[in-house]
Design a protein around this motif. Structure first.
Motif, PDB file in Angstrom:
ATOM      1  N   VAL A  80     -23.105  27.154   8.463  1.00  0.00           N
ATOM      2  CA  VAL A  80     -21.795  27.143   8.772  1.00  0.00           C
ATOM      3  C   VAL A  80     -20.900  27.772   7.439  1.00  0.00           C
ATOM      4  CG1 VAL A  80     -19.602  25.877   9.282  1.00  0.00           C
ATOM      5  CG2 VAL A  80     -21.755  25.074  10.316  1.00  0.00           C
ATOM      6  N   ILE A  81     -20.159  28.825   8.023  1.00  0.00           N
ATOM      7  CA  ILE A  81     -19.239  29.691   7.087  1.00  0.00           C
ATOM      8  C   ILE A  81     -17.983  29.011   7.136  1.00  0.00           C
ATOM      9  CG2 ILE A  81     -18.691  31.802   6.130  1.00  0.00           C
ATOM     10  CD1 ILE A  81     -21.069  32.841   6.972  1.00  0.00           C
ATOM     11  N   LEU A  82     -17.265  28.503   6.119  1.00  0.00           N
ATOM     12  CA  LEU A  82     -15.895  28.101   6.040  1.00  0.00           C
ATOM     13  C   LEU A  82     -15.128  28.941   5.019  1.00  0.00           C
ATOM     14  CD1 LEU A  82     -16.454  24.083   6.113  1.00  0.00           C
ATOM     15  CD2 LEU A  82     -16.181  25.669   8.077  1.00  0.00           C
ATOM     16  N   ILE A  83     -13.941  29.516   5.242  1.00  0.00           N
ATOM     17  CA  ILE A  83     -13.325  30.596   4.586  1.00  0.00           C
ATOM     18  C   ILE A  83     -11.943  29.827   4.674  1.00  0.00           C
ATOM     19  CG2 ILE A  83     -12.682  33.068   4.293  1.00  0.00           C
ATOM     20  CD1 ILE A  83     -15.057  33.662   5.770  1.00  0.00           C
ATOM     21  N   LEU A  84     -11.323  30.263   3.428  1.00  0.00           N
ATOM     22  CA  LEU A  84      -9.869  30.108   3.365  1.00  0.00           C
ATOM     23  C   LEU A  84      -9.448  30.857   2.147  1.00  0.00           C
ATOM     24  CD1 LEU A  84      -7.150  28.781   3.943  1.00  0.00           C
ATOM     25  CD2 LEU A  84      -7.247  27.043   2.331  1.00  0.00           C
ATOM     26  N   SER A  85      -8.885  32.079   2.415  1.00  0.00           N
ATOM     27  CA  SER A  85      -8.562  32.812   1.100  1.00  0.00           C
ATOM     28  C   SER A  85      -6.817  32.763   0.947  1.00  0.00           C
ATOM     29  CB  SER A  85      -8.940  34.305   1.588  1.00  0.00           C
ATOM     30  OG  SER A  85      -8.656  35.095   0.613  1.00  0.00           O
ATOM     31  N   ALA A  86      -6.364  32.297   0.076  1.00  0.00           N
ATOM     32  CA  ALA A  86      -5.056  32.446   0.117  1.00  0.00           C
ATOM     33  C   ALA A  86      -4.507  31.993  -1.566  1.00  0.00           C
ATOM     34  CB  ALA A  86      -4.216  30.894   0.996  1.00  0.00           C
ATOM     35  N   ASP A  87      -3.554  32.513  -1.885  1.00  0.00           N
ATOM     36  CA  ASP A  87      -2.890  32.296  -3.178  1.00  0.00           C
ATOM     37  C   ASP A  87      -2.106  31.388  -3.020  1.00  0.00           C
ATOM     38  OD1 ASP A  87      -0.493  32.946  -2.092  1.00  0.00           O
ATOM     39  OD2 ASP A  87      -0.594  34.950  -3.035  1.00  0.00           O
ATOM     40  N   TYR A  88      -1.423  30.680  -4.342  1.00  0.00           N
ATOM     41  CA  TYR A  88      -1.036  29.107  -4.505  1.00  0.00           C
ATOM     42  C   TYR A  88       0.184  29.240  -3.677  1.00  0.00           C
ATOM     43  CZ  TYR A  88       1.769  25.405  -6.257  1.00  0.00           C
ATOM     44  OH  TYR A  88       2.445  24.185  -6.506  1.00  0.00           O
ATOM     45  N   GLU A  89       1.028  30.307  -3.505  1.00  0.00           N
ATOM     46  CA  GLU A  89       2.338  30.410  -2.608  1.00  0.00           C
ATOM     47  C   GLU A  89       2.038  30.108  -1.192  1.00  0.00           C
ATOM     48  OE1 GLU A  89       4.424  33.982  -2.824  1.00  0.00           O
ATOM     49  OE2 GLU A  89       6.046  33.287  -1.711  1.00  0.00           O
ATOM     50  N   GLU A  90       0.776  30.803  -0.690  1.00  0.00           N
ATOM     51  CA  GLU A  90       0.300  30.716   0.631  1.00  0.00           C
ATOM     52  C   GLU A  90       0.038  29.303   0.978  1.00  0.00           C
ATOM     53  OE1 GLU A  90      -0.890  35.272   1.410  1.00  0.00           O
ATOM     54  OE2 GLU A  90      -2.212  33.917   0.466  1.00  0.00           O
ATOM     55  N   GLN A  91      -0.938  28.658   0.027  1.00  0.00           N
ATOM     56  CA  GLN A  91      -1.358  27.352  -0.050  1.00  0.00           C
ATOM     57  C   GLN A  91      -0.355  26.418   0.248  1.00  0.00           C
ATOM     58  OE1 GLN A  91      -4.876  26.236  -2.468  1.00  0.00           O
ATOM     59  NE2 GLN A  91      -5.480  28.455  -2.860  1.00  0.00           N
ATOM     60  N   ALA A  92       0.848  26.601  -0.660  1.00  0.00           N
ATOM     61  CA  ALA A  92       1.866  25.752  -0.649  1.00  0.00           C
ATOM     62  C   ALA A  92       2.617  25.774   0.705  1.00  0.00           C
ATOM     63  CB  ALA A  92       2.943  25.987  -1.548  1.00  0.00           C
TER      64      ALA A  92
END
Length: 382
Positions: free
Chosen positions: A131-143
């Motif tokens: 299972v491949i789980l992906i989350l690609s985001a900088d701090y602003e996007e994560q906020a």
């Protein structure tokens, strides 16, 4: 004061290690790890067989076969160089990334459906489903994803609920930012009989129960109204460029219309972040200025750091010069002892380095006649 040439180091070996750490620019953790390894080699019975660089390289070469080797795959994407630096080129880079990642997914596609049998280190064979789980985001996007107010909030971490004042303590246990935990807090807050109790629960978790139309949308319009006209036009265009989705209202003139329909306000809340994401708020500008000031301070200290290193290197060269002279002194003394006829090397006392002594080295008394006989062949007395 010690007369050892490697002073103030405790021993010659200590000085050699210190110089190696200086030349290779080891940081504190690397120095501590190296010292632990040296002490481990000295105190334990574990065999250490590496004796030269080639031994280390050949061992790494053998260890590299434990992992899958690199395999080249060609990705065919048409590139137009005149679009470099333009929005089209950004889409081109996205295409390259997606096609490249699709190559990786194709390699595990079958195993993700049927499973893959792997013999583990305990000798037991297990069936794994990839299972491949992906989350690609900088701090602003994560906020944005975590619905927090970035670095100025009471809980600035997008992963866990660590208070702002304890962000550097890294506690072992801290509640995670998950939808389940947030829903529990909201349910507990909504169950309260007074607004004061409700707000108190939300504030403790860094949450605020607001209405999008009366609060957030009005706040965005207020910010855009104070900004330049160009910013408002840009956000308006971003709204109109949003893709059409089923059951989602599309807005061509989002900023120039007053909304009372709850469904349209809900749809606005889903796309407003993406339409206004490029805007810089006051706190982001302040953070940028602080980062620039810190960079300038670090740059000012670079010259001093270089001078400190050069000074240590000069001190190292001086100590090495003293050590070389000391080795030459010991070598010459050993040669003189061996050339002395009838001398017992066990009775020869090693003199302190750089220490001058007055007097004769002859231990047994001599007659004047014997001295005169020896002087006849000594060029000093001729």
């Amino acid at each position: 004061m010690s007369t050892d040439p490697w002073y103030p180091f405790w021993s010659h070996l200590n000085f050699e290690f210190a110089e190696l750490a200086l030349k290779t620019a080891l940081n504190r953790e690397q120095v501590n790890q190296s010292l632990r390894l040296i002490k481990s080699i000295h105190s334990t019975r574990e065999e250490f067989t590496l004796s030269k660089y080639n031994d280390l390289q050949s061992t790494w070469e053998a260890a590299s076969h434990c992992m899958t080797t690199f395999k080249k795959e060609v990705v065919h994407v048409k590139e137009v160089k005149e679009h470099s630096g333009k929005p089209w080129f950004a889409n081109f880079k996205n295409t390259v990334w997606h096609k490249s990642f699709r190559k990786l997914l194709q390699m595990v596609e079958k195993e993700s459906e049927t499973g893959c049998w792997v013999k583990c280190w305990d000798g037991v064979t297990h069936c794994f489903f990839l299972v491949i789980l992906i989350l690609s985001a900088d701090y602003e996007e994560q906020a944005v994803m975590a619905l927090i107010c970035s670095i100025k909030s009471n809980f600035p971490c997008p992963v866990c609920l660590i208070p702002h004042d304890h962000i550097l303590e890294f506690p072992d246990q801290c509640m995670l930012w998950t939808s389940e935990n947030v829903l529990k807090v909201l349910q507990e807050a909504h169950s309260q009989d007074t607004t004061e109790k409700k707000d108190q629960i939300l504030i403790q978790q860094g949450l605020h129960d607001v209405d999008f139309g009366d609060h957030l949308w009005a706040e965005l319009l207020r910010i855009l109204d104070k900004a330049r006209c160009q910013a408002m036009v840009k956000v308006e265009k971003n709204f109109s460029k949003m893709p059409h989705w089923h059951t989602l209202n599309h807005f061509d003139k989002a900023l120039s219309i007053s909304y009372t329909d709850g469904q349209k306000l809900e749809d606005l809340s889903k796309v407003v972040v993406f339409a206004s994401l490029k805007l810089h708020m006051a706190h982001t500008l302040v953070a940028g200025q602080e980062a620039l000031s810190m960079f300038n301070i670090l740059m000012k200290n670079v010259a001093r750091q270089i001078l400190d290193i050069d000074h240590l290197k000069a001190a190292s060269e001086l100590i090495w010069c003293r050590v070389s002279n000391y080795d030459a002194y010991l070598s010459n003394m050993q040669t003189n002892v061996q050339n002395s006829a009838g001398s017992d090397t066990d009775e020869v006392k090693q003199e302190d380095f750089f220490h001058v002594r007055l007097g004769s080295s002859v231990k047994e008394p001599l007659l004047l006649e014997a001295i005169e006989q020896r002087s006849m062949i000594d060029k000093v007395f001729m």
